[in-house]
Scaffold this active site. Sequence first.
Site, PDB file in Angstrom:
ATOM      1  N   ASP A 177      -3.462  -8.770 -10.780  1.00 35.68           N
ATOM      2  CA  ASP A 177      -2.953 -10.022  -9.963  1.00 35.68           C
ATOM      3  C   ASP A 177      -2.175  -9.667  -8.568  1.00 35.68           C
ATOM      4  OD1 ASP A 177      -0.286  -7.926 -10.525  1.00 35.68           O
ATOM      5  OD2 ASP A 177       0.928  -9.103  -9.956  1.00 35.68           O
TER       6      ASP A 177
ATOM      7  N   ASP B 188      -6.439   3.841 -12.226  1.00 32.50           N
ATOM      8  CA  ASP B 188      -7.170   4.541 -10.531  1.00 32.50           C
ATOM      9  C   ASP B 188      -6.344   5.193  -9.754  1.00 32.50           C
ATOM     10  OD1 ASP B 188      -7.565   2.682  -7.690  1.00 32.50           O
ATOM     11  OD2 ASP B 188      -4.367   3.155  -7.473  1.00 32.50           O
TER      12      ASP B 188
HETATM   13  P1  5GP Z   1      -2.572   4.278 -11.004  1.00 34.90           P
HETATM   14  O1  5GP Z   1      -0.984   4.901 -11.420  1.00 34.90           O
HETATM   15  O2  5GP Z   1      -4.065   4.699 -11.863  1.00 34.90           O
HETATM   16  O3  5GP Z   1      -2.868   3.984  -9.679  1.00 34.90           O
HETATM   17  O4  5GP Z   1      -2.744   2.830 -11.751  1.00 34.90           O
HETATM   18  C1  5GP Z   1      -2.720   2.096 -12.225  1.00 34.90           C
HETATM   19  C2  5GP Z   1      -2.161   0.367 -12.258  1.00 34.90           C
HETATM   20  O5  5GP Z   1      -2.234   0.336 -10.953  1.00 34.90           O
HETATM   21  C3  5GP Z   1      -3.118  -0.018 -12.585  1.00 34.90           C
HETATM   22  O6  5GP Z   1      -2.168  -0.472 -13.893  1.00 34.90           O
HETATM   23  C4  5GP Z   1      -2.342  -1.395 -11.843  1.00 34.90           C
HETATM   24  O7  5GP Z   1      -1.783  -2.247 -11.881  1.00 34.90           O
HETATM   25  C5  5GP Z   1      -2.781  -1.175 -10.662  1.00 34.90           C
HETATM   26  N1  5GP Z   1      -3.834  -1.433  -9.962  1.00 34.90           N
HETATM   27  C6  5GP Z   1      -4.719  -0.717  -9.712  1.00 34.90           C
HETATM   28  N2  5GP Z   1      -5.943  -0.689  -9.123  1.00 34.90           N
HETATM   29  C7  5GP Z   1      -6.080  -2.145  -8.991  1.00 34.90           C
HETATM   30  C8  5GP Z   1      -6.589  -2.831  -8.562  1.00 34.90           C
HETATM   31  O8  5GP Z   1      -7.607  -3.598  -8.071  1.00 34.90           O
HETATM   32  N3  5GP Z   1      -6.319  -4.341  -8.674  1.00 34.90           N
HETATM   33  C9  5GP Z   1      -5.029  -4.776  -9.600  1.00 34.90           C
HETATM   34  N4  5GP Z   1      -4.383  -5.907  -9.799  1.00 34.90           N
HETATM   35  N5  5GP Z   1      -4.228  -4.096  -9.543  1.00 34.90           N
HETATM   36  C10 5GP Z   1      -4.076  -2.286  -9.785  1.00 34.90           C
END
Ligand code: 5GP
Length: 181
Positions: free
Chosen positions: A164, A108
């Site tokens: 989740d 993300d």
């Molecule tokens: P980042 O550090 O890249 O922003 O976030 C990654 C983490 O955010 C992922 O491992 C996941 O746990 C959570 N995440 C990001 N987008 C989503 C989403 O659309 N749904 C869910 N359930 N978790 C997300």
Amino acid sequence: MESMKVSPLLTEEQIRIRVAEIARDITRDLSTKVNDDDPTIALILANGALFFAADLLRQVEAPIELQVVRVSSYGAGTQSNGMPEIIGGVSLDKFRGRRVLIVDDVLDTGHTLSKIKKVVRESGAKEVRSCVLLDKPSRRAVEENADYIGFTIDDVFVVGYGLDLNDAWRTLPYVGIVSEK
Ligand code: 5GP
Ligand code: MG
């Protein structure tokens, strides 16, 4: 949760087909250099990547050891706070001299993968690769990418197949978009 609904985004069938393709790619890449004395460590980010990792890694035809790590980035809710912390599960001395494949659910903002890669590299891994079920490139806050990507999706919050929202919907067999009813 009763005021929320989930609309399917990726079906079980789509996920099954794509996971098999990624497993073939990983098998191909690992088998060119791996031997039985040098198993890859799959580092699974729990809980989100558990189902993906279980389906994926069972189809990779190469020696693999499992490690599970928990990383917190969200409290309750849908926004990353930008400072992921490893909150347990793994002893970092395991990675010295090893080939590591990080398996996460969603790439993300990139903060989580970037933090994990850094920690694994600093722990002495000789090679670090990453695999994510979902990539949301439009959300990126730091320059980060994965070597293997299941699906590239828009900026939508998804649940199911391990993902989740405040602990709900993780065990749905497909991936869906959550919205207000
Ligand atoms: P980042 O550090 O890249 O922003 O976030 C990654 C983490 O955010 C992922 O491992 C996941 O746990 C959570 N995440 C990001 N987008 C989503 C989403 O659309 N749904 C869910 N359930 N978790 C997300
Ligand atoms: Mg996660």
